[in-house]
Write an enzyme that holds these catalytic residues in place. Structure first.
Site, PDB file in Angstrom:
ATOM      1  N   GLY A   1       0.786  -1.221   0.000  1.00  0.00           N
ATOM      2  CA  GLY A   1       0.000   0.000   0.000  1.00  0.00           C
ATOM      3  C   GLY A   1       0.819   1.272   0.000  1.00  0.00           C
ATOM      4  O   GLY A   1       0.348   2.311   0.457  1.00  0.00           O
TER       5      GLY A   1
ATOM      6  N   MET B   1      -3.867  -6.970  -6.781  1.00  0.00           N
ATOM      7  CA  MET B   1      -3.317  -8.071  -7.575  1.00  0.00           C
ATOM      8  C   MET B   1      -4.384  -9.071  -8.017  1.00  0.00           C
ATOM      9  O   MET B   1      -4.222 -10.280  -7.889  1.00  0.00           O
ATOM     10  CB  MET B   1      -2.220  -8.774  -6.777  1.00  0.00           C
ATOM     11  CG  MET B   1      -1.073  -7.856  -6.372  1.00  0.00           C
ATOM     12  SD  MET B   1      -0.322  -6.996  -7.753  1.00  0.00           S
ATOM     13  CE  MET B   1       0.623  -8.336  -8.453  1.00  0.00           C
TER      14      MET B   1
ATOM     15  N   LEU C   1      -9.404  -8.096 -13.126  1.00  0.00           N
ATOM     16  CA  LEU C   1     -10.834  -7.797 -13.050  1.00  0.00           C
ATOM     17  C   LEU C   1     -11.532  -8.264 -14.327  1.00  0.00           C
ATOM     18  O   LEU C   1     -11.010  -8.088 -15.433  1.00  0.00           O
ATOM     19  CB  LEU C   1     -11.029  -6.294 -12.842  1.00  0.00           C
ATOM     20  CG  LEU C   1     -10.492  -5.791 -11.483  1.00  0.00           C
ATOM     21  CD1 LEU C   1     -10.349  -4.278 -11.483  1.00  0.00           C
ATOM     22  CD2 LEU C   1     -11.402  -6.254 -10.348  1.00  0.00           C
TER      23      LEU C   1
ATOM     24  N   ASN D   1      -5.385   2.610 -12.878  1.00  0.00           N
ATOM     25  CA  ASN D   1      -4.381   1.658 -12.408  1.00  0.00           C
ATOM     26  C   ASN D   1      -2.993   2.268 -12.557  1.00  0.00           C
ATOM     27  O   ASN D   1      -2.769   3.127 -13.411  1.00  0.00           O
ATOM     28  CB  ASN D   1      -4.454   0.370 -13.232  1.00  0.00           C
ATOM     29  CG  ASN D   1      -3.501  -0.693 -12.711  1.00  0.00           C
ATOM     30  OD1 ASN D   1      -3.373  -0.893 -11.499  1.00  0.00           O
ATOM     31  ND2 ASN D   1      -2.813  -1.370 -13.615  1.00  0.00           N
TER      32      ASN D   1
ATOM     33  N   HIS E   1       0.966   0.958 -13.187  1.00  0.00           N
ATOM     34  CA  HIS E   1       1.703  -0.231 -13.611  1.00  0.00           C
ATOM     35  C   HIS E   1       3.200   0.099 -13.626  1.00  0.00           C
ATOM     36  O   HIS E   1       3.600   1.161 -14.113  1.00  0.00           O
ATOM     37  CB  HIS E   1       1.239  -0.656 -15.012  1.00  0.00           C
ATOM     38  CG  HIS E   1       1.909  -1.908 -15.474  1.00  0.00           C
ATOM     39  ND1 HIS E   1       1.547  -3.154 -15.012  1.00  0.00           N
ATOM     40  CD2 HIS E   1       2.931  -2.105 -16.333  1.00  0.00           C
ATOM     41  CE1 HIS E   1       2.321  -4.063 -15.566  1.00  0.00           C
ATOM     42  NE2 HIS E   1       3.168  -3.460 -16.371  1.00  0.00           N
TER      43      HIS E   1
HETATM   44  C1  GRF Z   1       3.482  -1.108  -7.563  1.00  0.00           C
HETATM   45  O1  GRF Z   1       4.723  -1.301  -8.185  1.00  0.00           O
HETATM   46  C2  GRF Z   1       2.402  -0.955  -8.587  1.00  0.00           C
HETATM   47  O2  GRF Z   1       2.826  -0.311  -9.750  1.00  0.00           O
HETATM   48  C3  GRF Z   1       2.044  -2.389  -8.895  1.00  0.00           C
HETATM   49  O3  GRF Z   1       2.116  -3.048  -7.664  1.00  0.00           O
HETATM   50  C4  GRF Z   1       3.024  -2.360  -6.808  1.00  0.00           C
HETATM   51  C5  GRF Z   1       2.264  -2.019  -5.573  1.00  0.00           C
HETATM   52  O4  GRF Z   1       3.067  -1.454  -4.581  1.00  0.00           O
HETATM   53  N1  GRF Z   1       0.750  -2.457  -9.537  1.00  0.00           N
HETATM   54  P1  GRF Z   1       2.403  -0.802  -3.301  1.00  0.00           P
HETATM   55  O5  GRF Z   1       1.480  -1.858  -2.676  1.00  0.00           O
HETATM   56  O6  GRF Z   1       1.652   0.406  -3.716  1.00  0.00           O
HETATM   57  O7  GRF Z   1       3.550  -0.484  -2.397  1.00  0.00           O
END
Ligand code: GRF
Length: 212
Positions: free
Chosen positions: A12, A86, A89, A103, A105
């Site tokens: 998070g 993770m 959807l 989102n 990425h």
């Molecule tokens: C991040 O690298 C984001 O881009 C990917 O998952 C990771 C999540 O990290 N989708 P966090 O939980 O926000 O620290």
């Protein structure tokens, strides 16, 4: 003010960046599909209501997505921010909230959709890597791009050091994108492009200071 829900599955840290950014919106809920997501504690420390909807409690992806969608609808949220959520959807979920799902990425899309982006970038020997904020469309990691940030790939990088450099940029660009969204400066147009209300600002594409 727009009502926002943030969906997480893990640390998070992007959610935390959003909570600390003093955004012009009401973050009404943080929802995780995992009860052990560390981000839930961080959200609670910020006095944000948290909910766990575990995918293990449902027989199918569709049933989970239906329950998640019904919960989000009951919260009357305007936008749903995926921050390390993770779960893939279903098309019906994405269609239900079309134009209202963002989102982040960890790659410069359209390069490296999917998992293990940093490892793939190192294997390919690319010299520039980064992150992308995009609207979510049914095709995974292919939605219209709102903002990107680039970082250098250094000769001594491991997947971990590269991930950390990218993550620092994620924490810059995600609050920026959500701010634009909440201020009605961007939206997803019917033809599937990002519509900007004003002329794009120079910071629409961010380059980390180390790169230049
Ligand atoms: C991040 O690298 C984001 O881009 C990917 O998952 C990771 C999540 O990290 N989708 P966090 O939980 O926000 O620290």
């Amino acid at each position: 003010m727009k009502r926002i829900a943030i969906l997480i599955s893990g640390n998070g840290s992007n959610m935390q960046a959003l909570l600390q950014a003093d955004l012009p919106c009401d973050i009404v809920s943080v929802i995780s599909n995992r009860a052990d997501a560390k981000g839930l504690q961080i959200a609670a420390q910020h006095d944000i209501p948290t909910t766990v909807i575990s995918h293990h409690d449902f027989d199918s992806r569709e049933a989970f997505d239906q329950a998640l969608g019904d919960h989000l609808q009951s919260l009357a949220v305007d936008y749903i921010i995926l921050a390390g959520f993770m779960r893939i959807l279903s098309d019906s979920f994405v269609d239900r909230f079309a134009g209202r799902l963002l989102n982040i990425h960890p790659s410069l899309l359209p390069a490296y959709p999917g998992l293990n982006t940093h490892q793939k970038a190192l294997q390919d020997g690319v010299k520039i890597h980064g992150c992308t904020v995009h609207f979510v469309t049914p095709r995974l990691d292919h939605g219209p791009i709102i903002i990107q940030a680039a970082v250098p790939v250094l000769p001594e990088d491991t997947a971990e050091t590269l991930a950390a450099r990218v993550l620092a940029q994620e924490h810059r660009v995600y609050p920026q994108a959500v701010r634009w969204l909440c201020l009605d400066k961007i939206r997803l147009s019917r033809d599937g492009h990002v519509k900007t209300v004003h002329q794009p600002q120079p910071d629409f594409a961010l380059v980390s200071p180390g790169l230049i």
